[in-house]
Design an enzyme around this catalytic site. Structure first.
Site, PDB file in Angstrom:
ATOM      1  N   SER A 191       0.852  -1.186   0.000  1.00 46.67           N
ATOM      2  CA  SER A 191       0.000   0.000   0.000  1.00 46.67           C
ATOM      3  C   SER A 191       0.889   1.238   0.000  1.00 46.67           C
ATOM      4  O   SER A 191       2.074   1.168   0.356  1.00 46.67           O
ATOM      5  CB  SER A 191      -0.886   0.000   1.256  1.00 46.67           C
ATOM      6  OG  SER A 191      -1.531   1.248   1.431  1.00 46.67           O
ATOM      7  N   TYR A 218      -1.340  -0.199  10.873  1.00 42.18           N
ATOM      8  CA  TYR A 218      -1.458  -0.510   9.445  1.00 42.18           C
ATOM      9  C   TYR A 218      -0.166  -0.124   8.735  1.00 42.18           C
ATOM     10  O   TYR A 218       0.354  -0.886   7.916  1.00 42.18           O
ATOM     11  CB  TYR A 218      -2.653   0.232   8.849  1.00 42.18           C
ATOM     12  CG  TYR A 218      -2.951  -0.168   7.419  1.00 42.18           C
ATOM     13  CD1 TYR A 218      -3.330  -1.472   7.112  1.00 42.18           C
ATOM     14  CD2 TYR A 218      -2.866   0.754   6.374  1.00 42.18           C
ATOM     15  CE1 TYR A 218      -3.600  -1.846   5.800  1.00 42.18           C
ATOM     16  CE2 TYR A 218      -3.138   0.390   5.067  1.00 42.18           C
ATOM     17  CZ  TYR A 218      -3.500  -0.910   4.792  1.00 42.18           C
ATOM     18  OH  TYR A 218      -3.761  -1.287   3.494  1.00 42.18           O
TER      19      TYR A 218
END
Length: 250
Positions: free
Chosen positions: A145, A158
């Protein structure tokens, strides 16, 4: 990709499902790995209608034994393993003050531990495929990501999982290049998937506000990137690909 076999985790929806369709369209047989059998079954039927090959492999890959069995079933039922796409993941946003330890553990379990379980089980078979297949190469593609490059408030764990994934991918790439197993990472920006569906109302509202005004990527855009990586000639290794929407700044 005719004759090749791919295993895609998190294949029930979103990027995983789009990637499975893309690889099947290239001629690969695809093992669809996730927990939601009903979603996997519908995807397999769709791939079969398009003259592709797919096998449903229901598994909770956060459990080491189930991850191992998913790889073994792929080998036993589809004959080999040439491509692993580690796509399964979850994003749970919130500050350290307001996030539960259970949410942190859930992200680490799926985004990191599950990936390690599947990868560890798959590596010997990928090495064998690179040595014995007509392609003379095998592939691991890890889906990361932009959160693996840019840290932001409310996404600390995250960020931890995705920064860590990037480092793991690069080290593994160096380990396996002599075996002709290419290891790549794809870093999507904002994508129109169900990732935000796992958030509470306040976190979802904040996330939507952050991406307001951005035309998001579609899951098929990331599947195209993965398809490009694994269909290169043996001499070509695409180590990293960052795919953002045209108007995303971070």
């Amino acid at each position: 990709m005719d004759g090749a076999v791919a295993l895609v985790t998190g294949a029930s929806r979103g990027i995983g499902a789009a990637t499975a369709r893309r690889l099947a369209g290239e001629g690969a047989a695809v093992a669809l790995v996730a927990r939601r059998r009903d979603h996997l079954r519908r995807l397999a039927e769709d791939i079969t209608r398009r003259d592709g090959r797919a096998r449903v492999v229901e598994a909770d890959i956060t459990e080491p034994e189930q991850a191992y069995q998913a790889v073994q079933e792929t080998r036993e039922k589809l004959g080999r393993l040439d491509i692993l796409v580690n796509n399964a993941g979850v994003m749970l946003l919130g500050t350290a003050l307001h996030t539960t330890i259970e949410e942190w553990d859930r992200m680490v379990s799926l985004n990191v531990s599950a990936l390690l379980h599947v990868t560890h089980a798959a590596v010997p078979h990928l090495i064998d495929a690179a040595a014995t297949s007509p392609r003379q190469v095998a592939d691991i593609v890890n889906v990361s990501s932009t959160a693996g490059r840019v840290a932001r408030p409310s996404s600390s764990v995250y960020n931890l999982t995705k920064f860590g994934l990037n480092g793991f991918t690069e080290a593994l790439r160096q380990e396996l290049l002599v075996e002709r197993v290419r290891v790549s990472v794809v870093g999507p920006g904002t994508v129109q998937t169900e990732l935000l569906d796992h958030l509470g109302e306040a976190a979802r509202t904040a996330a939507l506000r952050q991406v307001g005004g951005i035309e998001p990527l579609q899951a098929a855009d990331i599947a195209d990137a993965i398809g490009y990586i694994v269909t290169r000639e043996r001499r070509v290794a695409v180590n990293e690909m960052l795919v953002r929407p045209g108007d995303q700044t971070w």
